[in-house]
Design a protein around this motif. Structure first.
Motif, PDB file in Angstrom:
ATOM      1  N   LEU A   1     -34.453  14.475  42.155  1.00  0.00           N
ATOM      2  CA  LEU A   1     -33.314  14.349  41.248  1.00  0.00           C
ATOM      3  C   LEU A   1     -33.404  13.042  40.465  1.00  0.00           C
ATOM      4  N   ASN A   2     -33.298  13.148  39.155  1.00  0.00           N
ATOM      5  CA  ASN A   2     -33.345  12.010  38.232  1.00  0.00           C
ATOM      6  C   ASN A   2     -34.701  11.326  38.167  1.00  0.00           C
ATOM      7  N   CYS A   3     -35.748  12.022  38.562  1.00  0.00           N
ATOM      8  CA  CYS A   3     -37.107  11.487  38.451  1.00  0.00           C
ATOM      9  C   CYS A   3     -37.728  11.916  37.122  1.00  0.00           C
ATOM     10  N   SER A   4     -38.924  11.427  36.862  1.00  0.00           N
ATOM     11  CA  SER A   4     -39.712  11.778  35.686  1.00  0.00           C
ATOM     12  C   SER A   4     -40.980  12.477  36.154  1.00  0.00           C
ATOM     13  N   ILE A   5     -41.520  13.349  35.304  1.00  0.00           N
ATOM     14  CA  ILE A   5     -42.792  13.995  35.624  1.00  0.00           C
ATOM     15  C   ILE A   5     -43.765  13.753  34.475  1.00  0.00           C
ATOM     16  N   TYR A   6     -44.984  13.413  34.836  1.00  0.00           N
ATOM     17  CA  TYR A   6     -46.066  13.150  33.892  1.00  0.00           C
ATOM     18  C   TYR A   6     -47.125  14.219  34.125  1.00  0.00           C
ATOM     19  N   ILE A   7     -47.476  14.942  33.068  1.00  0.00           N
ATOM     20  CA  ILE A   7     -48.355  16.093  33.185  1.00  0.00           C
ATOM     21  C   ILE A   7     -49.488  15.952  32.174  1.00  0.00           C
ATOM     22  N   THR A   8     -50.643  16.488  32.491  1.00  0.00           N
ATOM     23  CA  THR A   8     -51.782  16.378  31.579  1.00  0.00           C
ATOM     24  C   THR A   8     -51.720  17.374  30.429  1.00  0.00           C
ATOM     25  N   THR A   9     -50.774  18.306  30.464  1.00  0.00           N
ATOM     26  CA  THR A   9     -50.558  19.249  29.369  1.00  0.00           C
ATOM     27  C   THR A   9     -49.087  19.639  29.338  1.00  0.00           C
ATOM     28  N   ALA A  10     -48.651  20.229  28.259  1.00  0.00           N
ATOM     29  CA  ALA A  10     -47.264  20.700  28.174  1.00  0.00           C
ATOM     30  C   ALA A  10     -47.014  21.739  29.269  1.00  0.00           C
ATOM     31  N   PRO A  11     -45.821  21.744  29.855  1.00  0.00           N
ATOM     32  CA  PRO A  11     -45.551  22.719  30.913  1.00  0.00           C
ATOM     33  C   PRO A  11     -45.331  24.124  30.358  1.00  0.00           C
TER      34      PRO A  11
ATOM     35  N   ILE B   1     -35.259  15.516  28.568  1.00  0.00           N
ATOM     36  CA  ILE B   1     -35.952  14.755  27.527  1.00  0.00           C
ATOM     37  C   ILE B   1     -37.458  15.005  27.633  1.00  0.00           C
ATOM     38  N   VAL B   2     -38.083  15.279  26.504  1.00  0.00           N
ATOM     39  CA  VAL B   2     -39.523  15.515  26.467  1.00  0.00           C
ATOM     40  C   VAL B   2     -40.165  14.422  25.614  1.00  0.00           C
ATOM     41  N   TYR B   3     -41.129  13.743  26.189  1.00  0.00           N
ATOM     42  CA  TYR B   3     -41.885  12.718  25.484  1.00  0.00           C
ATOM     43  C   TYR B   3     -43.321  13.175  25.322  1.00  0.00           C
ATOM     44  N   THR B   4     -43.829  13.076  24.126  1.00  0.00           N
ATOM     45  CA  THR B   4     -45.256  13.298  23.917  1.00  0.00           C
ATOM     46  C   THR B   4     -45.902  11.922  23.808  1.00  0.00           C
ATOM     47  N   VAL B   5     -47.021  11.757  24.489  1.00  0.00           N
ATOM     48  CA  VAL B   5     -47.625  10.441  24.665  1.00  0.00           C
ATOM     49  C   VAL B   5     -48.994  10.402  24.000  1.00  0.00           C
ATOM     50  N   LEU B   6     -49.230   9.376  23.210  1.00  0.00           N
ATOM     51  CA  LEU B   6     -50.534   9.145  22.607  1.00  0.00           C
ATOM     52  C   LEU B   6     -51.404   8.436  23.635  1.00  0.00           C
TER      53      LEU B   6
ATOM     54  N   HIS C   1     -43.219  13.987  30.433  1.00  0.00           N
ATOM     55  CA  HIS C   1     -44.162  13.280  29.567  1.00  0.00           C
ATOM     56  C   HIS C   1     -45.494  14.017  29.614  1.00  0.00           C
ATOM     57  N   TYR C   2     -46.083  14.251  28.460  1.00  0.00           N
ATOM     58  CA  TYR C   2     -47.413  14.854  28.397  1.00  0.00           C
ATOM     59  C   TYR C   2     -48.103  14.402  27.119  1.00  0.00           C
ATOM     60  N   PRO C   3     -49.439  14.502  27.052  1.00  0.00           N
ATOM     61  CA  PRO C   3     -50.172  14.029  25.873  1.00  0.00           C
ATOM     62  C   PRO C   3     -49.757  14.749  24.592  1.00  0.00           C
ATOM     63  N   ILE C   4     -49.677  13.997  23.525  1.00  0.00           N
ATOM     64  CA  ILE C   4     -49.252  14.522  22.229  1.00  0.00           C
ATOM     65  C   ILE C   4     -50.205  15.592  21.711  1.00  0.00           C
ATOM     66  N   ASN C   5     -51.460  15.531  22.128  1.00  0.00           N
ATOM     67  CA  ASN C   5     -52.448  16.489  21.631  1.00  0.00           C
ATOM     68  C   ASN C   5     -52.508  17.772  22.462  1.00  0.00           C
ATOM     69  N   SER C   6     -51.544  17.981  23.346  1.00  0.00           N
ATOM     70  CA  SER C   6     -51.518  19.196  24.162  1.00  0.00           C
ATOM     71  C   SER C   6     -51.290  20.406  23.266  1.00  0.00           C
ATOM     72  N   ALA C   7     -52.220  21.330  23.307  1.00  0.00           N
ATOM     73  CA  ALA C   7     -52.139  22.521  22.460  1.00  0.00           C
ATOM     74  C   ALA C   7     -51.588  23.715  23.228  1.00  0.00           C
ATOM     75  N   TYR C   8     -51.085  23.469  24.428  1.00  0.00           N
ATOM     76  CA  TYR C   8     -50.605  24.565  25.260  1.00  0.00           C
ATOM     77  C   TYR C   8     -49.311  25.145  24.687  1.00  0.00           C
ATOM     78  N   ASP C   9     -48.977  26.338  25.093  1.00  0.00           N
ATOM     79  CA  ASP C   9     -47.759  27.055  24.713  1.00  0.00           C
ATOM     80  C   ASP C   9     -46.540  26.120  24.765  1.00  0.00           C
ATOM     81  N   LYS C  10     -45.777  26.068  23.710  1.00  0.00           N
ATOM     82  CA  LYS C  10     -44.641  25.145  23.612  1.00  0.00           C
ATOM     83  C   LYS C  10     -43.318  25.742  24.087  1.00  0.00           C
ATOM     84  N   ARG C  11     -43.327  26.971  24.609  1.00  0.00           N
ATOM     85  CA  ARG C  11     -42.062  27.573  25.068  1.00  0.00           C
ATOM     86  C   ARG C  11     -41.417  26.751  26.175  1.00  0.00           C
ATOM     87  N   GLY C  12     -42.229  26.145  27.035  1.00  0.00           N
ATOM     88  CA  GLY C  12     -41.681  25.307  28.093  1.00  0.00           C
ATOM     89  C   GLY C  12     -40.969  24.095  27.532  1.00  0.00           C
ATOM     90  N   SER C  13     -41.586  23.439  26.559  1.00  0.00           N
ATOM     91  CA  SER C  13     -40.957  22.269  25.930  1.00  0.00           C
ATOM     92  C   SER C  13     -39.671  22.662  25.213  1.00  0.00           C
TER      93      SER C  13
END
Length: 148
Positions: A94-104, A142-147, A121-133
């Protein structure tokens, strides 16, 4: 210090543990003080025979399933594994953050939302399906894309 880049690098390291021949994904859950809570990578169920989702064969490759579709088939996703690893140890996310190598994916996004994580948080260049975001945005996660 840029914590997003830092934790995404950890997610990239944990993704190396994945046996998946199609794509390695890692996830790291961190509390509000930037302490790691749980990690996970995509792979077969805990204690399953063999190293892949269908013993020694990728079910998704065998059935020619396009990435991002029929996500109910195959290995467990990194985000779900990280969430379940925390649960297995009795740790609240609860109230944590998750960092992923691609969009969920949409299924993992729903799990993230219902578990009470604050942000993703996931890399800005993630080309995965954006329905999760999109789902996360519409449910005030909150969704952050990271360079990186």
């Amino acid at each position: 210090m840029n914590w997003s880049k830092h934790w995404i690098q950890h997610a990239l390291l944990i993704s190396d543990q994945s046996p998946c021949p199609r794509g390695k994904v890692g996830a790291v859950i961190v509390d509000q003080s930037n302490n790691p809570v749980a990690m996970g990578f995509n792979g077969p169920p805990r204690g399953a025979p063999g190293k892949l989702c269908n013993v020694d064969e990728c079910e998704r490759t065998k059935n020619k399933i396009k990435s991002g579709t029929h996500i109910e088939l195959g290995c467990h996703h990194a985000e779900a594994n990280a969430l379940m690893n925390a649960l297995r140890k009795g740790i609240s996310v609860l109230n944590c953050s998750i960092y992923i190598t691609t969009a969920p994916c949409l299924v993992c996004a729903r799990l993230i939302h219902h578990a009470g994580l604050l942000d993703v948080h996931y890399p800005i260049n993630s080309a995965y399906d954006k329905r999760g975001s999109d789902y996360l945005h519409s449910n005030n996660v909150i969704v952050y894309t990271v360079l990186i």
